[in-house]
Design a protein around this motif. Sequence first.
Motif, PDB file in Angstrom:
ATOM      1  N   UNK A  62      76.369  70.432  60.500  1.00 22.65           N
ATOM      2  CA  UNK A  62      75.474  71.647  60.825  1.00 22.65           C
ATOM      3  C   UNK A  62      75.567  72.641  59.662  1.00 22.65           C
ATOM      4  N   UNK A  63      77.170  73.376  59.453  1.00 24.17           N
ATOM      5  CA  UNK A  63      77.316  73.958  58.693  1.00 24.17           C
ATOM      6  C   UNK A  63      77.196  73.652  57.085  1.00 24.17           C
ATOM      7  N   UNK A  64      77.314  72.403  56.782  1.00 24.62           N
ATOM      8  CA  UNK A  64      77.319  71.732  55.546  1.00 24.62           C
ATOM      9  C   UNK A  64      75.831  71.707  55.254  1.00 24.62           C
ATOM     10  N   UNK A  65      75.107  71.351  55.954  1.00 23.66           N
ATOM     11  CA  UNK A  65      73.566  71.162  55.787  1.00 23.66           C
ATOM     12  C   UNK A  65      72.724  72.452  55.692  1.00 23.66           C
ATOM     13  N   UNK A  66      73.269  73.551  56.417  1.00 24.26           N
ATOM     14  CA  UNK A  66      72.550  74.642  56.566  1.00 24.26           C
ATOM     15  C   UNK A  66      73.664  75.749  56.789  1.00 24.26           C
ATOM     16  N   UNK A  67      74.009  76.196  55.354  1.00 24.79           N
ATOM     17  CA  UNK A  67      75.313  77.205  55.293  1.00 24.79           C
ATOM     18  C   UNK A  67      74.902  78.509  55.759  1.00 24.79           C
ATOM     19  N   UNK A  68      73.541  78.804  55.841  1.00 26.06           N
ATOM     20  CA  UNK A  68      72.969  80.184  56.131  1.00 26.06           C
ATOM     21  C   UNK A  68      72.632  80.369  57.738  1.00 26.06           C
ATOM     22  N   UNK A  69      72.940  79.191  58.534  1.00 28.42           N
ATOM     23  CA  UNK A  69      72.774  79.215  59.988  1.00 28.42           C
ATOM     24  C   UNK A  69      73.568  80.077  60.586  1.00 28.42           C
ATOM     25  N   UNK A  70      72.782  80.744  61.805  1.00 25.42           N
ATOM     26  CA  UNK A  70      73.884  81.599  62.675  1.00 25.42           C
ATOM     27  C   UNK A  70      73.711  81.001  64.103  1.00 25.42           C
ATOM     28  N   UNK A  71      74.869  80.286  64.527  1.00 22.09           N
ATOM     29  CA  UNK A  71      74.807  79.494  65.912  1.00 22.09           C
ATOM     30  C   UNK A  71      75.860  79.886  66.727  1.00 22.09           C
ATOM     31  N   UNK A  72      75.367  80.088  67.967  1.00 19.72           N
ATOM     32  CA  UNK A  72      76.620  80.261  69.075  1.00 19.72           C
ATOM     33  C   UNK A  72      76.623  79.165  70.118  1.00 19.72           C
ATOM     34  N   UNK A  73      77.674  78.760  70.272  1.00 19.75           N
ATOM     35  CA  UNK A  73      78.053  77.671  71.023  1.00 19.75           C
ATOM     36  C   UNK A  73      78.712  78.183  72.457  1.00 19.75           C
ATOM     37  N   UNK A  74      78.195  77.718  73.580  1.00 20.18           N
ATOM     38  CA  UNK A  74      78.771  78.113  74.782  1.00 20.18           C
ATOM     39  C   UNK A  74      79.376  76.918  75.551  1.00 20.18           C
ATOM     40  N   UNK A  75      80.768  77.113  75.849  1.00 21.29           N
ATOM     41  CA  UNK A  75      81.461  75.716  76.456  1.00 21.29           C
ATOM     42  C   UNK A  75      81.603  75.964  77.922  1.00 21.29           C
ATOM     43  N   UNK A  76      81.204  74.993  78.686  1.00 25.09           N
ATOM     44  CA  UNK A  76      81.396  75.050  80.163  1.00 25.09           C
ATOM     45  C   UNK A  76      81.062  73.935  81.016  1.00 25.09           C
TER      46      UNK A  76
END
Length: 301
Positions: free
Chosen positions: A113-127
């Motif tokens: 995802x970072x390679x395809x969309x370098x301007x993205x702002x993503x938050x990942x919650x693990x649980x």
Amino acid sequence: MDLKHLAHLVALADERHFARAAERVHLSQPAFSRSIQALERALGQRLFDRDAGELRPTPAGVFLIERARRLLFDARCLQRDAELYAQSNFGDAALGAGPFPAATLMPRVLPELRRRYPNLRLRVEVGNWAQLLEQLRAERIEFFVADTRSLPQDATLDVQRLGQQPAAFYVRSGHPLVGPPCTLAEMWAFGVATTKLPVAVKAALGALLQVPPGQEPGFALECDDVQQLRAVALSTDTVLGATHVAMQADVEAGLLVALTVTGLPPLYAEMGVVSLRNRSPSPLARHAIQLISEVAEAVNG
């Protein structure tokens, strides 16, 4: 009747207390009480009763509250759709991942995802699935990927199946159980570490261990961080329950060994993407779900 009145109604239904509900919607208590009274007058129905000091919805209130929740949800979706339509970029996104998807899928998904969309702002919650479901319903995340077997039957949820990840019990290479097959009871005596398991899996293990009805088998360690579980298994005699994909590198390196346990049914994690029905995903969420599906197909085989 308008959306503000309905939002006040839902707040009072949730809080069951005028002062707390007024604080939640940022109103003074007198103004909040007038809003509820205005709604009751408009409908010609009393929506709440006080019995023995307890605030409870009347039958008319129960009827309206559930429909108000749906209407407010639809209104938020409409506003979101309008914002997405107006966007010319991917914007922000937030998603959740259960322990094994976080260990096996996300390390492949997030870099791509970072390679395809370098301007993205993503938050990942693990649980675990229960924590992620709470965040999904509160609309703090757009979707989550996790084991779906314990999810409630809920018409407000959409579940996209991603297949199964076979699982086993693992021990360090020098463990006393390495070698011939062992029984589940022999293995359990060393202590078992695993993530929060589905209710059905716990029940099946309890039956095999002859645990009294209504009780669960005792786990030495329950943790939603797979790397913490791995560290414990590598440094102690604790037995680790995990998916093959999550432990593949350690098995190939000779650090962990999968046990052969007699009488044990096939173990697996049932993966799926869970989202709210009728809620339009953001462009980034759509791309993330598609990529997760592609990675899951390759990883889960």
